[in-house]
Design a protein around this motif. Structure first.
Motif, PDB file in Angstrom:
ATOM      1  N   ILE A 175      80.444  31.096  76.204  1.00  0.00           N
ATOM      2  CA  ILE A 175      78.760  30.736  76.226  1.00  0.00           C
ATOM      3  C   ILE A 175      78.377  31.473  74.825  1.00  0.00           C
ATOM      4  O   ILE A 175      78.576  32.565  74.278  1.00  0.00           O
ATOM      5  N   ASP A 176      77.853  30.617  74.007  1.00  0.00           N
ATOM      6  CA  ASP A 176      77.539  30.913  72.791  1.00  0.00           C
ATOM      7  C   ASP A 176      76.069  31.509  72.732  1.00  0.00           C
ATOM      8  O   ASP A 176      75.072  31.364  73.660  1.00  0.00           O
ATOM      9  N   HIS A 177      75.909  32.497  72.051  1.00  0.00           N
ATOM     10  CA  HIS A 177      74.755  33.396  71.787  1.00  0.00           C
ATOM     11  C   HIS A 177      73.970  33.910  72.910  1.00  0.00           C
ATOM     12  O   HIS A 177      72.700  33.881  73.121  1.00  0.00           O
ATOM     13  N   ILE A 178      75.090  34.435  73.700  1.00  0.00           N
ATOM     14  CA  ILE A 178      74.472  34.870  75.230  1.00  0.00           C
ATOM     15  C   ILE A 178      73.541  34.148  75.927  1.00  0.00           C
ATOM     16  O   ILE A 178      72.647  34.847  76.651  1.00  0.00           O
ATOM     17  N   ALA A 179      73.596  32.814  75.769  1.00  0.00           N
ATOM     18  CA  ALA A 179      72.743  31.944  76.189  1.00  0.00           C
ATOM     19  C   ALA A 179      71.171  31.832  75.968  1.00  0.00           C
ATOM     20  O   ALA A 179      70.248  31.556  76.541  1.00  0.00           O
ATOM     21  N   LYS A 180      71.209  32.332  74.538  1.00  0.00           N
ATOM     22  CA  LYS A 180      69.903  32.558  74.263  1.00  0.00           C
ATOM     23  C   LYS A 180      68.618  32.989  75.117  1.00  0.00           C
ATOM     24  O   LYS A 180      67.607  32.166  75.308  1.00  0.00           O
ATOM     25  N   PRO A 181      68.546  34.180  75.456  1.00  0.00           N
ATOM     26  CA  PRO A 181      67.289  34.483  76.124  1.00  0.00           C
ATOM     27  C   PRO A 181      66.215  34.674  75.286  1.00  0.00           C
ATOM     28  O   PRO A 181      66.454  34.632  73.983  1.00  0.00           O
TER      29      PRO A 181
END
Length: 276
Positions: A162-168
């Protein structure tokens, strides 16, 4: 080995990079290996993995060429049309082109259909990766996590990250639903996570380190060091913070962890995941 698991190179033109709009004016130029190499050296990094920034087979081949010309670029995550009828042939050609071709990414976050990753033709393309030893980088927003969970469930032998911790939405401190879903997807042992891309989800240039603490603690609790890897997201990160600031965020957090876990997050997990 200390590895930056996620960055980009850009040979800028307005036509080729339409996503670099007025909001991204600070990176509306080219970024080549020599510029990054000096930054990596400053932070004692041994190498990197370059990731696609355009949905273009031409760019993928260019990134492979750059990697073959620079020993410190250890791997390439490129783009290929996973929905194409001849996807298996395209992947085989890229694998034969260079052993540094390690995986594939599609800009799922940019698709109008949130369920795009569950399309039959896309899933057919995903099914061709593992037999060739290739990985898949999941680029999504937090709203896509339920669909990503469905995807990884169907491909237990495929290595996903998962890139970028899934963009929260860090600037709004959106946490509860993201945390619930990130824990669910972490239950699948074939899924890793990149500690990257966080500063651009915060208030650009106005964030403070404390903004990221709950997210860092959450992914460490969910994945553990064996499935976490540091990534700078350079040069996109420079919209909101310098490479050094991004590095320091992660370095400060992992300083409290056992030395073994620090080594995993700063490179060993990446080496193992991509087979560098």
């Amino acid at each position: 080995m200390r590895i930056d698991s996620h960055h980009h190179f850009i040979d800028y033109s307005e036509a080729e990079y339409p996503w670099i709009d007025d909001n991204h004016a600070a990176i509306r130029r080219s970024f080549f290996p020599e510029e990054l190499k000096s930054v990596l050296d400053t932070h004692n990094m041994d190498g990197s993995v370059v990731v696609q920034a355009r949905e273009s087979l031409q760019e993928t081949k260019w990134l492979i060429q750059l990697a073959d010309q620079n020993d410190w670029i250890k791997g390439v995550v490129g783009w290929v049309d996973l929905c194409a009828d001849d996807i298996e042939q395209q992947l085989q050609e890229l694998v034969q082109l260079s052993p540094k071709f390690k995986g594939v990414r599609h800009v799922l976050q940019g698709e109008s259909d949130d369920r795009f990753m569950l399309r039959e033709d896309f899933r057919r393309g995903i099914s061709k990766l593992a037999p060739l030893g290739l990985t898949y980088d999941i680029l999504i927003f937090e709203k896509h996590l339920p669909y990503a969970i469905e995807l990884v469930k169907q491909f237990p032998t495929t290595a996903f990250v998962i890139d970028h911790i899934a963009k929260p939405v860090i600037k709004e401190q959106s946490f509860a639903k993201w945390n619930e879903d990130i824990r669910k997807i972490a239950e699948y042992p074939n899924v890793c996570c990149k500690v990257s891309g966080m500063v651009t989800e915060a208030h650009w240039g106005q964030w403070k380190a404390a903004d990221f603490a709950p997210y860092l603690e959450a992914v460490y609790a969910a994945f553990g060091a064996d499935r976490l890897m540091f990534g700078s997201d350079w040069p996109v990160c420079t919209l909101s913070g310098t490479y050094s600031e991004v590095y320091q965020l992660v370095d400060t957090f992992i300083a409290q962890l056992p030395a073994e876990d620090q080594s995993k997050i700063m490179g060993e997990t990446c080496v193992k995941f991509y087979g560098l």
